[in-house]
Write a protein that holds these residues in place. Structure first.
Motif, mmCIF file in Angstrom:
data_model
loop_
_atom_site.group_PDB
_atom_site.id
_atom_site.type_symbol
_atom_site.label_atom_id
_atom_site.label_comp_id
_atom_site.label_asym_id
_atom_site.label_seq_id
_atom_site.Cartn_x
_atom_site.Cartn_y
_atom_site.Cartn_z
ATOM 1 N N LYS A 67 0.834 -1.208 0.000
ATOM 2 C CA LYS A 67 0.000 0.000 0.000
ATOM 3 C C LYS A 67 0.866 1.254 0.000
ATOM 4 C CE LYS A 67 -3.977 -2.069 2.272
ATOM 5 N NZ LYS A 67 -4.784 -2.141 3.495
ATOM 6 N N GLU A 68 1.932 1.223 0.779
ATOM 7 C CA GLU A 68 2.846 2.361 0.856
ATOM 8 C C GLU A 68 3.519 2.605 -0.501
ATOM 9 O OE1 GLU A 68 6.755 3.429 3.505
ATOM 10 O OE2 GLU A 68 5.210 2.197 4.460
ATOM 11 N N ILE A 69 3.967 1.532 -1.143
ATOM 12 C CA ILE A 69 4.606 1.642 -2.452
ATOM 13 C C ILE A 69 3.627 2.236 -3.470
ATOM 14 C CG2 ILE A 69 5.474 0.280 -4.410
ATOM 15 C CD1 ILE A 69 6.785 -1.588 -2.282
ATOM 16 N N GLU A 70 2.394 1.752 -3.437
ATOM 17 C CA GLU A 70 1.377 2.256 -4.357
ATOM 18 C C GLU A 70 1.124 3.750 -4.130
ATOM 19 O OE1 GLU A 70 -3.330 1.557 -5.144
ATOM 20 O OE2 GLU A 70 -2.119 -0.221 -4.729
ATOM 21 N N ALA A 71 1.024 4.147 -2.862
ATOM 22 C CA ALA A 71 0.804 5.555 -2.545
ATOM 23 C C ALA A 71 1.989 6.408 -2.993
ATOM 24 C CB ALA A 71 0.569 5.728 -1.044
ATOM 25 N N TYR A 72 3.192 5.921 -2.796
ATOM 26 C CA TYR A 72 4.388 6.656 -3.215
ATOM 27 C C TYR A 72 4.439 6.803 -4.732
ATOM 28 C CZ TYR A 72 6.749 6.913 1.336
ATOM 29 O OH TYR A 72 7.098 7.222 2.621
ATOM 30 N N LYS A 73 4.063 5.739 -5.452
ATOM 31 C CA LYS A 73 4.070 5.799 -6.913
ATOM 32 C C LYS A 73 3.038 6.801 -7.421
ATOM 33 C CE LYS A 73 6.009 1.300 -7.974
ATOM 34 N NZ LYS A 73 5.797 -0.040 -8.524
ATOM 35 N N THR A 79 10.521 4.587 -4.437
ATOM 36 C CA THR A 79 10.047 3.468 -3.607
ATOM 37 C C THR A 79 11.122 2.415 -3.383
ATOM 38 O OG1 THR A 79 9.223 2.285 -5.544
ATOM 39 C CG2 THR A 79 7.666 3.743 -4.422
ATOM 40 N N LEU A 80 12.370 2.743 -3.630
ATOM 41 C CA LEU A 80 13.441 1.743 -3.517
ATOM 42 C C LEU A 80 13.573 1.171 -2.111
ATOM 43 C CD1 LEU A 80 16.229 3.292 -5.760
ATOM 44 C CD2 LEU A 80 14.763 1.335 -6.249
ATOM 45 N N SER A 81 13.499 2.007 -1.093
ATOM 46 C CA SER A 81 13.672 1.490 0.269
ATOM 47 C C SER A 81 12.509 0.584 0.673
ATOM 48 C CB SER A 81 13.846 2.631 1.276
ATOM 49 O OG SER A 81 12.680 3.409 1.353
ATOM 50 N N GLN A 82 11.278 0.943 0.262
ATOM 51 C CA GLN A 82 10.124 0.098 0.581
ATOM 52 C C GLN A 82 10.219 -1.240 -0.146
ATOM 53 O OE1 GLN A 82 9.895 3.334 -0.168
ATOM 54 N NE2 GLN A 82 9.110 4.155 1.747
ATOM 55 N N GLU A 83 10.672 -1.204 -1.387
ATOM 56 C CA GLU A 83 10.816 -2.447 -2.144
ATOM 57 C C GLU A 83 11.918 -3.325 -1.550
ATOM 58 O OE1 GLU A 83 11.219 -1.125 -6.188
ATOM 59 O OE2 GLU A 83 9.102 -0.582 -6.297
ATOM 60 N N ALA A 84 12.978 -2.702 -1.044
ATOM 61 C CA ALA A 84 14.048 -3.463 -0.387
ATOM 62 C C ALA A 84 13.528 -4.107 0.900
ATOM 63 C CB ALA A 84 15.236 -2.563 -0.096
ATOM 64 N N GLU A 85 12.717 -3.346 1.662
ATOM 65 C CA GLU A 85 12.117 -3.897 2.881
ATOM 66 C C GLU A 85 11.218 -5.080 2.541
ATOM 67 O OE1 GLU A 85 10.112 -1.275 5.688
ATOM 68 O OE2 GLU A 85 11.389 0.370 5.024
ATOM 69 N N LYS A 86 10.417 -4.909 1.510
ATOM 70 C CA LYS A 86 9.493 -5.973 1.092
ATOM 71 C C LYS A 86 10.267 -7.225 0.689
ATOM 72 C CE LYS A 86 5.929 -6.918 -2.312
ATOM 73 N NZ LYS A 86 5.192 -6.410 -3.453
ATOM 74 N N GLU A 87 11.345 -7.028 -0.046
ATOM 75 C CA GLU A 87 12.180 -8.162 -0.470
ATOM 76 C C GLU A 87 12.779 -8.880 0.738
ATOM 77 O OE1 GLU A 87 16.236 -8.775 -3.008
ATOM 78 O OE2 GLU A 87 14.800 -7.300 -3.763
ATOM 79 N N LEU A 88 13.265 -8.107 1.712
ATOM 80 C CA LEU A 88 13.826 -8.698 2.925
ATOM 81 C C LEU A 88 12.764 -9.488 3.690
ATOM 82 C CD1 LEU A 88 16.034 -9.087 5.080
ATOM 83 C CD2 LEU A 88 15.328 -6.903 6.044
ATOM 84 N N LEU A 89 11.585 -8.893 3.874
ATOM 85 C CA LEU A 89 10.520 -9.574 4.606
ATOM 86 C C LEU A 89 10.061 -10.835 3.884
ATOM 87 C CD1 LEU A 89 8.373 -6.533 5.805
ATOM 88 C CD2 LEU A 89 9.980 -7.892 7.146
#
Length: 150
Positions: A67-73, A79-89
């Protein structure tokens, strides 16, 4: 004792030692969310959470990041940091089911359900128990309903 939580704690310590601030921050946030889950379940330590409960927390965190990535887009932000967090999780979740594997599971459950009177509620309960967090329940539910309406 949850093996998943033990792994998260070990990874947090490794991130501390290696100085990986982004990974450390993400893991601290995840542990904080696990602590909230512990309180909600009236447990004394997060190690008492089952792997299934911990996976649910990880899945919820990933959905929040989506949701955060979508809102940022939508506002043209990075959205690189959110995508990195998502990948880690995502590394803490079991291997996702392929579409073919999901179809096989859905067909088996639909067959059992058709034999017992087409109770969609029981079918959904069995589907949720079978696939857990390995597939999107929305897509699986849609497949099951299509299979039952054949």
């Amino acid at each position: 004792m949850s093996r998943l939580i033990d792994q998260i704690k070990k990874d947090r310590i490794t991130a501390m030692k290696s100085g990986d601030k982004e990974k450390l921050s993400t893991l601290r946030l995840l542990i904080s969310k696990l602590e909230k889950e512990k309180v909600a379940n009236k447990l004394t330590d997060i190690s008492e959470l089952s792997d299934t409960q911990a996976e649910r927390v990880v899945v919820k965190s990933i959905k929040e990041l989506d949701k955060e990535i979508e809102a940022y887009k939508n506002v043209n932000r990075d959205t690189l940091s959110q995508e990195a967090e998502k990948e880690l999780l995502s590394t803490y979740l079991p291997k996702p089911l392929t579409t073919d594997e999901l179809k096989v599971i859905v067909q088996e459950i639909a067959t059992k359900t058709a034999e017992s009177g087409n109770n969609i509620g029981l079918a959904m309960k069995e589907l949720k128990a079978t696939i857990g967090s390995r597939a999107d329940m929305g897509a699986a539910s849609k497949m099951l309903k299509e299979e039952l309406n054949k």
